[in-house]
Design an enzyme around this catalytic site. Sequence first.
Site, PDB file in Angstrom:
ATOM      1  N   ASP A  11       0.825  -1.207   0.000  1.00  0.00           N
ATOM      2  CA  ASP A  11       0.000   0.000   0.000  1.00  0.00           C
ATOM      3  C   ASP A  11       0.859   1.256   0.000  1.00  0.00           C
ATOM      4  OD1 ASP A  11      -2.551   0.976  -0.159  1.00  0.00           O
ATOM      5  OD2 ASP A  11      -2.898   1.022   2.001  1.00  0.00           O
TER       6      ASP A  11
ATOM      7  N   ASP B 107      -9.101  -1.828   2.610  1.00  0.00           N
ATOM      8  CA  ASP B 107      -8.927  -1.257   3.939  1.00  0.00           C
ATOM      9  C   ASP B 107      -9.939  -1.811   4.934  1.00  0.00           C
ATOM     10  OD1 ASP B 107      -6.886   0.322   2.918  1.00  0.00           O
ATOM     11  OD2 ASP B 107      -8.264   1.915   2.328  1.00  0.00           O
TER      12      ASP B 107
END
Length: 537
Positions: free
Chosen positions: A350, A428
Amino acid sequence: MERAVKTITLLVVFVASQQINCQEAILQISNGIKDREYCIVYNHSWTPLAQTLDAAIQFPLVNLMSTMLCNGSGVSPDVVRGKAVVVMRGYCNFSQKALIAQSLGATTLLIASNTTLITPSTNESEYAKVHIPLALMRLRDLLEAQQVIGEGMKVKLYAPAPSKIDPSIAVILLIAIVTVALGGYWSGACERDRLSKGSMMEVGEDSKADSGELSLYSPLKVVFFVAMMCGMLVLMYFFYNVLVYIIIAIFCLACASALFSCLDAVMEKIGCGTVSFSIRNWNFSLRSLLLAAVCISIAVFWAVNRNEDRWIWILQDLLGVAFCLNFMKTISLSNFKICVILLSLLLVYDVFFVFITPFFTKNGVSIMVQVALGPDASGEKTQGNMVAIPAEPQAPSEKLPVVMRVPRFSAWAQNLCGMQFSILGYGDIIVPGLLVAYCSRFDVWINSTKKIYFVSCCIAYLLGMILTFVVMLLSGMGQPALLYLVPFTLITSAVVAGCRGEMKHFWAGTNVYEVLDSREPLLPEGRTNCSVGGERC
């Protein structure tokens, strides 16, 4: 086939939440009787505007569209002095037009454009020379105003200050924590049901095939999985216009399946009966057939109306919640070691694709952001300093349907310039959710009545999300949420296990029971071995 769809979809859902910082304003045109408001684009570092309509000064509008105003010849100062003027775009730069209008005594310069509206800019040395507001407007808006308002048009320009703390943030936070909590609880409930039926066998590659679950139990497979995700993201970056339609089709299949699974579980829980019948040795359930028809219809309805920004986000978020819940129930991590490896690799993934890749891309935009928002998200391509608004209605650009989307309720210009959204990637929710689900299953294995691991991990996730939004608001830019969620959830889970003296078994997870020779249920009273830490909740 179902497993392939789930795996491919999971590869493209890990995108970070971002917000667009636009430089849009409102132009009010009136004649004292009628008035209209239109979207304009300006540069707040060049010509600040009033923040309210009442504070804005009204000026008569002079139509000079017959000239580009690249020189002052043919324009009488008496005609434009003390008034706002509108000219056509082209032939010379914005600062040259502004300086000429200013020298003629104009108070405001509007530039009508029949091409994409971009934030007006010039060399930094030119900014200090221009003292009048300058903005771009659509040519079609001006022509419409001439028909509706007619003669005697007067204009006001204002740019209300957008609220940094938008209510949409609270909505996204609520969606995220509720989804993670429900998904973790569902995973634990399924584990409890399996144990009560005595269906838990020794862990292996096909140990959960009958239940339809997929288990990540090998570090090598986790590394391979993350590598595939990186490859998929890079492919999406270079071949977005083709792959986006494939992802949309996969999303529809996956969401229909997930919604069916969620609704079927709810109906089973409330005791809704079913009628079964057979056709040529094929058994069918009337409830399942009806649910399948409803879920497929909903997915198709979303696909047909996916570009209706004003309301389709509600359905997309509902499908997204079902998608995440089903993934957290279906994909299981076998032990805390696998959780640490997977979440740590995804954290690096990420951060790399959000913060590092802008140094390698031509337009300076991270690969993650461009894939998440689509190649036409020009507001992000220049890190929020520029915007681009089509001058004419255009077919909406396709975007990946792997984010929770909530419109920014305080976005004052959204009805004029296009809706603005706060978004949160499914990744997420799913990535920390897999750890929450593991904690929930471990609570079942140790017969924790207070669900200490599950509750602690949910609280850690909530705090991590809050920190993510705080950093985002303070920095004014989107954040890779896993940067905060992964440390919060992993450290909290490890601390709880360490304090309870159960780290050995928490780390090994289901693998600790492979040494058991007995095939009896794993934990008939919550444990088969009192040394599994004891009930200390």
